[in-house]
Design a protein around this motif. Structure first.
Motif, PDB file in Angstrom:
ATOM      1  N   THR A 261       1.960  -1.710   7.634  1.00 38.47           N
ATOM      2  CA  THR A 261       1.703  -1.541   6.201  1.00 38.47           C
ATOM      3  C   THR A 261       2.891  -2.040   5.378  1.00 38.47           C
ATOM      4  OG1 THR A 261       0.307   0.378   6.612  1.00 38.47           O
ATOM      5  CG2 THR A 261       1.214   0.176   4.398  1.00 38.47           C
ATOM      6  N   ARG A 262       2.572  -2.732   4.284  1.00 37.87           N
ATOM      7  CA  ARG A 262       3.608  -3.216   3.366  1.00 37.87           C
ATOM      8  C   ARG A 262       3.959  -2.130   2.358  1.00 37.87           C
ATOM      9  NH1 ARG A 262       2.128  -9.430   1.743  1.00 37.87           N
ATOM     10  NH2 ARG A 262       2.124 -10.277   3.867  1.00 37.87           N
ATOM     11  N   GLY A 263       5.256  -2.010   2.073  1.00 39.23           N
ATOM     12  CA  GLY A 263       5.667  -0.974   1.137  1.00 39.23           C
ATOM     13  C   GLY A 263       6.706  -1.441   0.145  1.00 39.23           C
TER      14      GLY A 263
ATOM     15  N   ARG B  30       0.808  -1.229   0.000  1.00 38.34           N
ATOM     16  CA  ARG B  30       0.000   0.000   0.000  1.00 38.34           C
ATOM     17  C   ARG B  30       0.841   1.280   0.000  1.00 38.34           C
ATOM     18  NH1 ARG B  30      -3.092  -2.800  -1.736  1.00 38.34           N
ATOM     19  NH2 ARG B  30      -5.101  -3.512  -0.939  1.00 38.34           N
ATOM     20  N   HIS B  31       2.089   1.192   0.460  1.00 39.47           N
ATOM     21  CA  HIS B  31       2.964   2.368   0.405  1.00 39.47           C
ATOM     22  C   HIS B  31       3.990   2.180  -0.704  1.00 39.47           C
ATOM     23  CE1 HIS B  31       2.320   3.941   4.815  1.00 39.47           C
ATOM     24  NE2 HIS B  31       1.221   3.958   4.074  1.00 39.47           N
TER      25      HIS B  31
ATOM     26  N   SER C  16       6.654   2.296   7.776  1.00 40.72           N
ATOM     27  CA  SER C  16       5.414   1.701   7.263  1.00 40.72           C
ATOM     28  C   SER C  16       5.193   0.323   7.880  1.00 40.72           C
ATOM     29  CB  SER C  16       5.477   1.560   5.740  1.00 40.72           C
ATOM     30  OG  SER C  16       5.723   2.804   5.132  1.00 40.72           O
ATOM     31  N   TRP C  17       6.255  -0.481   7.894  1.00 40.83           N
ATOM     32  CA  TRP C  17       6.149  -1.840   8.432  1.00 40.83           C
ATOM     33  C   TRP C  17       5.867  -1.816   9.936  1.00 40.83           C
ATOM     34  CZ3 TRP C  17       5.112  -6.431   6.673  1.00 40.83           C
ATOM     35  CH2 TRP C  17       5.378  -7.569   7.451  1.00 40.83           C
TER      36      TRP C  17
ATOM     37  N   THR D 204      -0.637   4.893  -1.118  1.00 39.10           N
ATOM     38  CA  THR D 204       0.020   6.145  -0.789  1.00 39.10           C
ATOM     39  C   THR D 204       1.362   6.151  -1.504  1.00 39.10           C
ATOM     40  OG1 THR D 204      -1.038   6.184   1.373  1.00 39.10           O
ATOM     41  CG2 THR D 204       0.902   7.583   1.092  1.00 39.10           C
TER      42      THR D 204
ATOM     43  N   LEU E  58       2.098   7.736   8.125  1.00 42.40           N
ATOM     44  CA  LEU E  58       1.200   7.414   7.010  1.00 42.40           C
ATOM     45  C   LEU E  58       0.480   6.077   7.244  1.00 42.40           C
ATOM     46  CD1 LEU E  58       3.494   8.493   4.015  1.00 42.40           C
ATOM     47  CD2 LEU E  58       1.437   9.680   4.828  1.00 42.40           C
ATOM     48  N   ALA E  59       1.155   5.152   7.919  1.00 41.82           N
ATOM     49  CA  ALA E  59       0.547   3.842   8.180  1.00 41.82           C
ATOM     50  C   ALA E  59      -0.465   3.901   9.319  1.00 41.82           C
ATOM     51  CB  ALA E  59       1.634   2.811   8.504  1.00 41.82           C
TER      52      ALA E  59
ATOM     53  N   LEU F 154       9.872   3.134   4.671  1.00 36.35           N
ATOM     54  CA  LEU F 154       9.205   1.826   4.613  1.00 36.35           C
ATOM     55  C   LEU F 154       9.460   1.003   5.870  1.00 36.35           C
ATOM     56  CD1 LEU F 154       9.601   1.006   0.827  1.00 36.35           C
ATOM     57  CD2 LEU F 154       7.679   2.055   2.022  1.00 36.35           C
TER      58      LEU F 154
ATOM     59  N   GLY G 124       6.886   7.251   7.451  1.00 35.74           N
ATOM     60  CA  GLY G 124       6.223   5.996   7.075  1.00 35.74           C
ATOM     61  C   GLY G 124       5.233   5.540   8.130  1.00 35.74           C
TER      62      GLY G 124
END
Lengths: 178, 201
Positions: A71-73, A25-26, A66-67, A49, B71-72, A63, B68
């Motif tokens: 969220t996976r990026g 998603r990222h 994100s993780w 995104t 945003l997550a 990222l 990051g």
């Protein structure tokens, strides 16, 4: 050639579909001609995104965040940008963070710009030195299987994985003076 | 030779007091990333927490990780606490944050104007480089520099709640505080935060 659930045949569309199918998603990127169409597809997706970076190293950090947040990026960069990521990659190895790096290559197959050759030739070696597992794809018929396997490997086994998109696949950039 | 008088306000804030105030009365809705060096010891000294991630390496990546994570987790407040030397290593991230513009991201720079961990060599921030001005020029409108306790008190609600991105430079004394070492294994702090946020490691 295998196809994605949407039946895409263009390899750039296949990568986008694999992102969708696997919950990526990222998408962070430093723009590159080899990624241009994929970046457009991701930007047009309201559930993704997409972040434009000033340097590739920021994408590794982003990222990781994100993780941490669930969220996976994916990181879309050029081989020259791999050189900008080195110390940030240490976090992936130390912390066993997954990351999916898709690297469009310069400086190998028929390169006409000598400045690109040193980093392009070192790309695989420096990634592997930092603990990143490297796949390479040279034919469009191999893109789907390779990107899918890299995605599964990274996020299911929590390891950093890079896929090098060879110049044989994306086309060698020719420089012709006007 | 003429002597010039510095127009700079006097720096009086102590780093531990600042960090304690930044995370005071937190719940699980405040996520905190600490940048390499003293900010990690400061955040650990304020109390270890599942929503803390201590970046003890990769100097220059704290704000990017905060981006990051912000945003997550858009419903959580994301607070990055880092040093002037750490942020100077990657000023470009301010442009990236300014453009991505996450409303829940707040970056606080503990600015002592030196590289404290390596012998207090001066950084650029004591020699005319204004990080808040850089942030404003990078499209982060909510950016300011704080010198006094009164200014910090006024900034705290913005840091914790205002629409972001918020960027705050807190000028602090170049004093070392007692070393408090947080968990050093990122595999542990990673799983701990992911489990707290998502229910799975």
């Amino acid at each position: 050639m295998t196809t994605t659930t949407n039946g895409a045949t263009d390899w750039r569309d296949q990568i986008y579909d694999i992102f969708r199918e696997n919950g990526v998603r990222h998408v962070a990127h430093v723009p590159d001609g080899g990624h241009a169409k994929l970046i457009k597809r991701c930007e047009a997706d309201p559930e993704m995104t997409t972040v434009t970076l000033t340097t590739e190293e920021e994408g590794v950090g982003m990222l990781i965040g994100s993780w941490l947040g669930g969220t996976r990026g994916a990181l879309l960069i050029q081989s020259s940008g791999v050189g900008n990521c080195m110390n940030a990659l240490s976090v992936l190895k130390h912390g066993k963070f997954p990351i999916l790096m898709i690297v469009s290559m310069r400086g190998e197959w028929g390169e006409g710009m000598p400045w690109q050759v040193p980093m392009g030739q070192a790309t695989r070696e420096v990634l592997e030195a930092m603990g990143v597992i490297v796949y390479e794809v040279e034919r469009d018929s191999d893109v789907h299987a390779t990107i899918e396997a890299a995605t599964w490997l990274s996020f299911d086994s929590s390891v950093p994985v890079a896929v090098l998109l060879a110049q044989r696949l994306i086309g060698t950039k020719k420089f012709v003076a006007a | 030779m003429t002597t010039t008088t510095s127009a700079k306000p006097r720096i009086a804030l102590e780093r531990r007091n600042v960090v304690n105030a930044l995370v005071a009365n937190r719940g699980n809705d405040l996520l905190a990333i600490a940048g390499i060096g003293s900010p990690c010891w400061d955040l650990a000294a304020s109390g270890d927490h599942p929503m803390n991630f201590y970046l003890n390496g990769a100097m220059g990546s704290a704000a990017a990780i905060g981006l990051g994570l912000a945003l997550a987790q858009p419903k959580k407040r994301m607070l990055v606490i880092t040093g002037d030397g750490e942020l100077l290593m990657s000023l470009g991230i301010l442009a990236t944050i300014g453009v991505a513009a996450p409303k829940n991201l707040s970056v606080v720079v503990l600015d002592n104007e030196v590289y404290l961990e390596t012998g207090a060599q001066p950084t650029h921030t004591g020699r005319g480089v204004d990080l808040a001005a850089v942030a404003r020029a990078c499209a982060i409108r909510n950016a300011e520099t704080v010198y006094s306790q009164a200014e910090l008190d006024a900034a705290l609600p913005k840091i914790r709640e205002a629409d972001g991105p918020v960027f705050t430079v807190v000028k602090i004394l170049p004093n070392k505080a007692k070393l408090v070492i947080p968990p050093l294994e990122a595999t542990y702090t990673k799983h701990r935060m992911r489990e707290a946020l998502t229910g799975k490691p």
